[in-house]
Design a protein around this motif. Structure first.
Motif, PDB file in Angstrom:
ATOM      1  N   ALA A   1       0.843  -1.202   0.000  1.00  0.00           N
ATOM      2  CA  ALA A   1       0.000   0.000   0.000  1.00  0.00           C
ATOM      3  C   ALA A   1       0.878   1.252   0.000  1.00  0.00           C
ATOM      4  O   ALA A   1       0.583   2.218  -0.713  1.00  0.00           O
ATOM      5  CB  ALA A   1      -0.930  -0.009   1.206  1.00  0.00           C
ATOM      6  N   TYR A   2       1.947   1.216   0.759  1.00  0.00           N
ATOM      7  CA  TYR A   2       2.890   2.339   0.782  1.00  0.00           C
ATOM      8  C   TYR A   2       3.483   2.561  -0.611  1.00  0.00           C
ATOM      9  O   TYR A   2       3.546   3.692  -1.098  1.00  0.00           O
ATOM     10  CB  TYR A   2       3.993   2.088   1.809  1.00  0.00           C
ATOM     11  N   GLN A   3       3.892   1.483  -1.267  1.00  0.00           N
ATOM     12  CA  GLN A   3       4.483   1.607  -2.599  1.00  0.00           C
ATOM     13  C   GLN A   3       3.488   2.220  -3.593  1.00  0.00           C
ATOM     14  O   GLN A   3       3.877   2.992  -4.459  1.00  0.00           O
ATOM     15  CB  GLN A   3       4.938   0.247  -3.113  1.00  0.00           C
ATOM     16  N   GLN A   4       2.221   1.885  -3.467  1.00  0.00           N
ATOM     17  CA  GLN A   4       1.205   2.447  -4.350  1.00  0.00           C
ATOM     18  C   GLN A   4       1.020   3.943  -4.113  1.00  0.00           C
ATOM     19  O   GLN A   4       0.824   4.710  -5.049  1.00  0.00           O
ATOM     20  CB  GLN A   4      -0.133   1.741  -4.148  1.00  0.00           C
ATOM     21  N   MET A   5       1.075   4.373  -2.861  1.00  0.00           N
ATOM     22  CA  MET A   5       0.768   5.750  -2.503  1.00  0.00           C
ATOM     23  C   MET A   5       1.950   6.715  -2.651  1.00  0.00           C
ATOM     24  O   MET A   5       1.763   7.920  -2.698  1.00  0.00           O
ATOM     25  CB  MET A   5       0.265   5.827  -1.054  1.00  0.00           C
ATOM     26  N   ARG A   6       3.152   6.174  -2.731  1.00  0.00           N
ATOM     27  CA  ARG A   6       4.344   7.033  -2.859  1.00  0.00           C
ATOM     28  C   ARG A   6       4.257   7.890  -4.120  1.00  0.00           C
ATOM     29  O   ARG A   6       3.639   7.486  -5.098  1.00  0.00           O
ATOM     30  CB  ARG A   6       5.616   6.184  -2.952  1.00  0.00           C
ATOM     31  N   PRO A   7       4.926   9.050  -4.131  1.00  0.00           N
ATOM     32  CA  PRO A   7       4.917   9.900  -5.322  1.00  0.00           C
ATOM     33  C   PRO A   7       5.451   9.183  -6.568  1.00  0.00           C
ATOM     34  O   PRO A   7       5.023   9.466  -7.682  1.00  0.00           O
ATOM     35  CB  PRO A   7       5.825  11.067  -4.957  1.00  0.00           C
TER      36      PRO A   7
ATOM     37  N   MET B   1       1.783  10.386   4.989  1.00  0.00           N
ATOM     38  CA  MET B   1       0.732  10.261   3.985  1.00  0.00           C
ATOM     39  C   MET B   1      -0.614  10.015   4.658  1.00  0.00           C
ATOM     40  O   MET B   1      -1.621  10.648   4.318  1.00  0.00           O
ATOM     41  CB  MET B   1       1.033   9.113   3.025  1.00  0.00           C
ATOM     42  N   LEU B   2      -0.632   9.084   5.607  1.00  0.00           N
ATOM     43  CA  LEU B   2      -1.885   8.714   6.266  1.00  0.00           C
ATOM     44  C   LEU B   2      -2.430   9.841   7.136  1.00  0.00           C
ATOM     45  O   LEU B   2      -3.639   9.935   7.350  1.00  0.00           O
ATOM     46  CB  LEU B   2      -1.693   7.439   7.082  1.00  0.00           C
TER      47      LEU B   2
END
Length: 188
Positions: free
Chosen positions: A61-67, A146-147
């Protein structure tokens, strides 16, 4: 016509291989997309959505949300479509797109929604993330920002779904036998 193009583009975002782009984004396609027709020749992606049924978010999920995650992949996808000539776009099933057709763009600060079960609390990002999945503290801290909605480059918004975790499990258990039956009936 605009609605059909929006639907087609949304389908492309979910299944790029169906449109002749199998290498565009392994493991990084959005569950939902928010697309608007802004004019006769412009369609704009304003946001994406990721539905998560787990109690905590993982490194994926982190990898998806990163810039440089989903956003970068989406930019590459849009560039690929915009560079097609109209004939090639038509052949791929992207009717009305390409160099001579409607252009696809993304707003600079598009929103990435994370949709979680309604009974998952959002008030403590430290508990919302599976910390053991993160090898580097820097990545964990970045995801935490991010969260919290304060990351300078990734606009992430947490949203509750209509369903609780138990309701999602009940739906899954009631639907899965029929899915398995349908798969078993398919010829090899």
């Amino acid at each position: 016509e605009h609605q059909q193009m929006e639907d087609e583009f949304t389908d492309f975002l979910r299944q790029p291989d169906k449109y002749g782009f199998p290498d565009l984004w392994p493991m990084r396609n959005p569950d939902l997309s928010f697309v608007e027709s802004r004019s006769e020749d412009l369609m704009v992606l304003t946001g994406t959505g990721e539905a998560k049924s787990a109690q905590a978010l993982d490194y994926r999920a982190y990898q998806q949300m990163r810039p440089d995650g989903l956003r970068k992949t989406l930019e590459q996808s849009m560039m690929s479509i915009n560079q097609l000539d109209s004939e090639e776009a038509e052949k791929r099933g992207l009717h009305g797109f390409g160099k001579q057709g409607k252009k696809i763009m993304m707003i600079q600060k598009f929103t990435q929604f994370i949709i979680m079960c309604r009974d998952i609390p959002f008030n403590d990002p430290d508990k919302l993330v599976k910390r053991e999945n993160f090898q580097r503290q820097r990545d964990f801290d970045d995801f935490r920002l991010m969260l919290l909605g304060v990351h300078p480059e990734s606009k992430v918004k947490l949203v509750h779904s209509s369903f609780s975790e138990d309701e999602v499990t009940t739906i899954f258990r009631s639907v899965m036998p029929e899915v398995q039956r349908q798969i078993a009936q398919q010829p090899l």
